[in-house]
Design a protein around this motif. Structure first.
Motif, PDB file in Angstrom:
ATOM      1  N   LEU A 272       0.637  -1.464   0.017  1.00 33.19           N
ATOM      2  CA  LEU A 272       0.075  -0.222   0.294  1.00 33.19           C
ATOM      3  C   LEU A 272       0.438   1.097  -0.291  1.00 33.19           C
ATOM      4  O   LEU A 272       0.328   2.318  -0.586  1.00 33.19           O
ATOM      5  N   MET A 273       1.569   0.975   1.101  1.00 35.43           N
ATOM      6  CA  MET A 273       2.667   2.277   0.943  1.00 35.43           C
ATOM      7  C   MET A 273       3.338   2.690  -0.419  1.00 35.43           C
ATOM      8  O   MET A 273       3.382   3.984  -1.387  1.00 35.43           O
ATOM      9  N   ARG A 274       4.236   1.485  -1.393  1.00 37.32           N
ATOM     10  CA  ARG A 274       4.446   1.454  -2.531  1.00 37.32           C
ATOM     11  C   ARG A 274       3.610   2.126  -3.448  1.00 37.32           C
ATOM     12  O   ARG A 274       4.208   2.719  -4.617  1.00 37.32           O
ATOM     13  N   ALA A 275       2.547   1.809  -3.589  1.00 37.16           N
ATOM     14  CA  ALA A 275       1.318   2.051  -4.725  1.00 37.16           C
ATOM     15  C   ALA A 275       1.201   3.630  -3.964  1.00 37.16           C
ATOM     16  O   ALA A 275       1.145   4.615  -5.642  1.00 37.16           O
ATOM     17  N   ALA A 276       0.969   4.274  -3.262  1.00 42.19           N
ATOM     18  CA  ALA A 276       0.899   5.206  -2.574  1.00 42.19           C
ATOM     19  C   ALA A 276       2.088   6.480  -3.314  1.00 42.19           C
ATOM     20  O   ALA A 276       2.013   7.515  -4.327  1.00 42.19           O
ATOM     21  N   LEU A 277       3.344   6.046  -2.793  1.00 48.47           N
ATOM     22  CA  LEU A 277       4.509   6.685  -3.287  1.00 48.47           C
ATOM     23  C   LEU A 277       4.626   6.800  -4.694  1.00 48.47           C
ATOM     24  O   LEU A 277       5.086   7.450  -5.443  1.00 48.47           O
ATOM     25  N   LEU A 278       4.199   5.526  -5.485  1.00 47.00           N
ATOM     26  CA  LEU A 278       3.571   5.792  -6.955  1.00 47.00           C
ATOM     27  C   LEU A 278       3.036   6.427  -7.547  1.00 47.00           C
ATOM     28  O   LEU A 278       2.993   6.605  -8.638  1.00 47.00           O
ATOM     29  N   GLY A 279       1.476   6.744  -6.735  1.00 50.26           N
ATOM     30  CA  GLY A 279       0.120   7.644  -7.188  1.00 50.26           C
ATOM     31  C   GLY A 279      -0.059   7.061  -7.944  1.00 50.26           C
ATOM     32  O   GLY A 279      -0.880   7.643  -8.612  1.00 50.26           O
ATOM     33  N   ARG A 280      -0.692   5.878  -7.754  1.00 54.87           N
ATOM     34  CA  ARG A 280      -1.347   5.188  -8.182  1.00 54.87           C
ATOM     35  C   ARG A 280      -3.022   4.365  -7.577  1.00 54.87           C
ATOM     36  O   ARG A 280      -2.680   3.430  -7.148  1.00 54.87           O
ATOM     37  N   PRO A 281      -3.487   5.319  -7.611  1.00 55.83           N
ATOM     38  CA  PRO A 281      -4.695   4.984  -6.549  1.00 55.83           C
ATOM     39  C   PRO A 281      -5.724   3.450  -7.284  1.00 55.83           C
ATOM     40  O   PRO A 281      -6.255   3.164  -6.076  1.00 55.83           O
ATOM     41  N   ASP A 282      -5.169   3.713  -8.139  1.00 56.25           N
ATOM     42  CA  ASP A 282      -6.291   1.669  -8.412  1.00 56.25           C
ATOM     43  C   ASP A 282      -5.687   0.501  -7.843  1.00 56.25           C
ATOM     44  O   ASP A 282      -6.833   0.040  -7.245  1.00 56.25           O
ATOM     45  N   LEU A 283      -4.347   0.382  -7.999  1.00 54.51           N
ATOM     46  CA  LEU A 283      -3.861   0.054  -6.954  1.00 54.51           C
ATOM     47  C   LEU A 283      -3.979  -0.037  -5.231  1.00 54.51           C
ATOM     48  O   LEU A 283      -4.068  -1.233  -4.759  1.00 54.51           O
ATOM     49  N   MET A 284      -3.698   1.225  -4.841  1.00 55.70           N
ATOM     50  CA  MET A 284      -4.494   1.469  -3.690  1.00 55.70           C
ATOM     51  C   MET A 284      -5.943   0.794  -3.303  1.00 55.70           C
ATOM     52  O   MET A 284      -5.661   0.177  -2.078  1.00 55.70           O
ATOM     53  N   GLU A 285      -6.120   1.138  -3.738  1.00 53.47           N
ATOM     54  CA  GLU A 285      -7.927   1.000  -3.747  1.00 53.47           C
ATOM     55  C   GLU A 285      -8.528  -0.592  -3.760  1.00 53.47           C
ATOM     56  O   GLU A 285      -9.131  -1.525  -2.588  1.00 53.47           O
TER      57      GLU A 285
ATOM     58  N   ALA B  15      -4.757   9.980  -4.471  1.00 55.74           N
ATOM     59  CA  ALA B  15      -4.405   9.040  -3.667  1.00 55.74           C
ATOM     60  C   ALA B  15      -3.864   9.292  -2.277  1.00 55.74           C
ATOM     61  O   ALA B  15      -4.967   8.550  -1.538  1.00 55.74           O
ATOM     62  N   ILE B  16      -4.599  10.329  -1.901  1.00 57.31           N
ATOM     63  CA  ILE B  16      -4.732  11.423  -0.621  1.00 57.31           C
ATOM     64  C   ILE B  16      -5.858  10.868   0.041  1.00 57.31           C
ATOM     65  O   ILE B  16      -6.450  10.468   0.967  1.00 57.31           O
ATOM     66  N   ARG B  17      -6.868  11.352  -1.450  1.00 56.12           N
ATOM     67  CA  ARG B  17      -8.318  10.939  -1.385  1.00 56.12           C
ATOM     68  C   ARG B  17      -8.813   9.501  -0.245  1.00 56.12           C
ATOM     69  O   ARG B  17      -9.840   9.649   0.158  1.00 56.12           O
ATOM     70  N   VAL B  18      -7.921   8.549  -1.290  1.00 59.16           N
ATOM     71  CA  VAL B  18      -8.393   7.513  -1.442  1.00 59.16           C
ATOM     72  C   VAL B  18      -8.277   6.750   0.281  1.00 59.16           C
ATOM     73  O   VAL B  18      -8.351   6.011   0.755  1.00 59.16           O
TER      74      VAL B  18
END
Length: 277
Positions: free
Chosen positions: A161-174, A205-208
C-alpha cells in the motif's frame, strides 16, 4: 495504528514514550522495518527470566560498557523497567554516550506487554484474492511482494500500500485496501501511507487514504506529521487537501515546531498562518 501521543523529551536528550508507541516500535522491528532496534529490560534478573518482551536483552549497569562497545550509536534504543523510572536513568546514560535515538517506556513492563498483545491481535496477513487484476499482480511481482501477505514490508519498510501510494496509483491502492491491506502500518521512519501519497503529489491517492480512515495526524519517529512535511517541502496543494480532510495544524514535532513554523513558501504560510497559536 494511531500514533498521536506526544512524547516527552528529557533534558538529557532521550524521549519518554507511552506503551502504545513503544509497542509500535517493537512491532515494526519484528516486521523488519526497524531491524537495528536495541531492546533492553532493566528489571532484576528473576523478573526478566519469569517474563519479558520477546527480543529484549537483560541489562545491568555492570554490562553497560560492553553494550556501548557493541551497539552502534545510530541504532534506536528502547528501554523498559518496572514502572518507567529506572529506564529513564539508563536512557540518560545512553544519551550521554551520544546515542541519537533513545526511548524510555512510561509505565514500564506491564503496560508495554498489554500494548503488544493488542498490537499482535490487530495483525493481519491478507492474501491476494484469486480475482485480482493483472495490474495488481504485476505490481506485486515487480517489487517482490508476497502474494500471501499484502502487509509485508520490503525495501525501506514499505508495504504494498505504501509503495502504491508513493507511485501515486490510486487504482492499486483501492485494490489493496479492498483485499484487506492494513492502512495503519508505518514504515521504518514511522510514516504511514499518507506520507508517501504526499510525496507522490497525487491528490487522488490522498483521497483514497482519507476515505479509508488513515490517521491524518500520525507522528513519525521525529514527531513530524504529513502536514508538516507538505508545508516544509512547499506543496500548498497538499497542505490545502490535508487541512480540508481535517489534519491538525497545531501538533508539534519533537523540536516543538508546528506546520506553520516549517512553511517554506509564501503559499503554504498563507494557508497555515491562521492556525498559529
Amino acid at each position: 495504528m494511531t500514533n498521536t501521543a506526544t512524547p516527552t523529551r528529557h533534558r538529557r536528550g532521550f524521549l519518554r514514550i507511552d506503551a502504545s508507541r513503544a509497542a509500535d516500535l517493537i512491532y515494526r522491528a519484528r516486521l523488519g522495518q526497524l531491524p537495528d532496534l536495541a531492546l533492553f529490560d532493566v528489571r532484576d534478573r528473576r523478573s526478566f527470566e519469569d517474563r519479558h518482551v520477546d527480543g529484549a536483552e537483560h541489562l545491568t549497569e555492570a554490562a553497560l560498557g560492553e553494550v556501548f562497545g557493541r551497539v552502534p550509536r545510530a541504532a534506536p534504543v528502547l528501554i523498559y523497567c518496572y514502572h518507567g523510572n529506572a529506564s529513564q536513568a539508563y536512557a540518560g546514560m545512553f544519551a550521554d554516550f551520544h546515542y541519537a535515538e533513545v526511548y524510555s517506556v512510561d509505565g514500564g513492563f506491564e503496560p508495554l506487554e498489554g500494548a503488544l498483545m493488542v498490537r499482535e491481535g490487530e495483525r493481519r496477513a491478507p492474501a491476494l484474492p484469486a480475482e485480482a487484476s493483472a495490474a495488481l499482480v504485476a505490481f506485486l511481482d515487480e517489487f517482490g511482494f508476497d502474494h500471501d501477505n499484502l502487509n509485508q514490508a520490503r525495501e525501506h519498510g514499505l508495504t504494498p500500500l505504501m509503495r502504491a501510494a508513493l507511485l501515486g496509483r490510486p487504482d492499486l491502492m483501492e485494490a489493496l485496501l479492498e483485499a484487506g491491506a492494513d492502512v495503519s502500518l508505518r514504515n521504518g521512519d514511522g510514516n504511514n501511507a499518507l506520507w508517501l501519497a504526499c510525496v507522490s503529489r497525487e491528490p487522488a491517492a490522498i483521497r483514497v487514504l482519507v476515505a479509508a480512515a488513515i490517521d491524518l495526524n500520525n507522528r513519525n519517529d521525529v514527531g513530524a506529521t504529513c502536514l508538516m512535511y507538505a508545508a516544509s517541502s512547499g506543496r500548498p496543494e497538499i497542505v490545502e487537501a490535508l487541512l480540508a480532510a481535517g489534519a491538525d495544524p497545531w501538533i508539534r514535532n519533537d523540536d516543538d515546531a508546528c506546520a506553520v513554523d516549517l512553511s517554506s513558501t509564501v503559499e503554504c504560510l498563507h494557508l497555515l498562518r491562521h492556525t498559529a497559536r
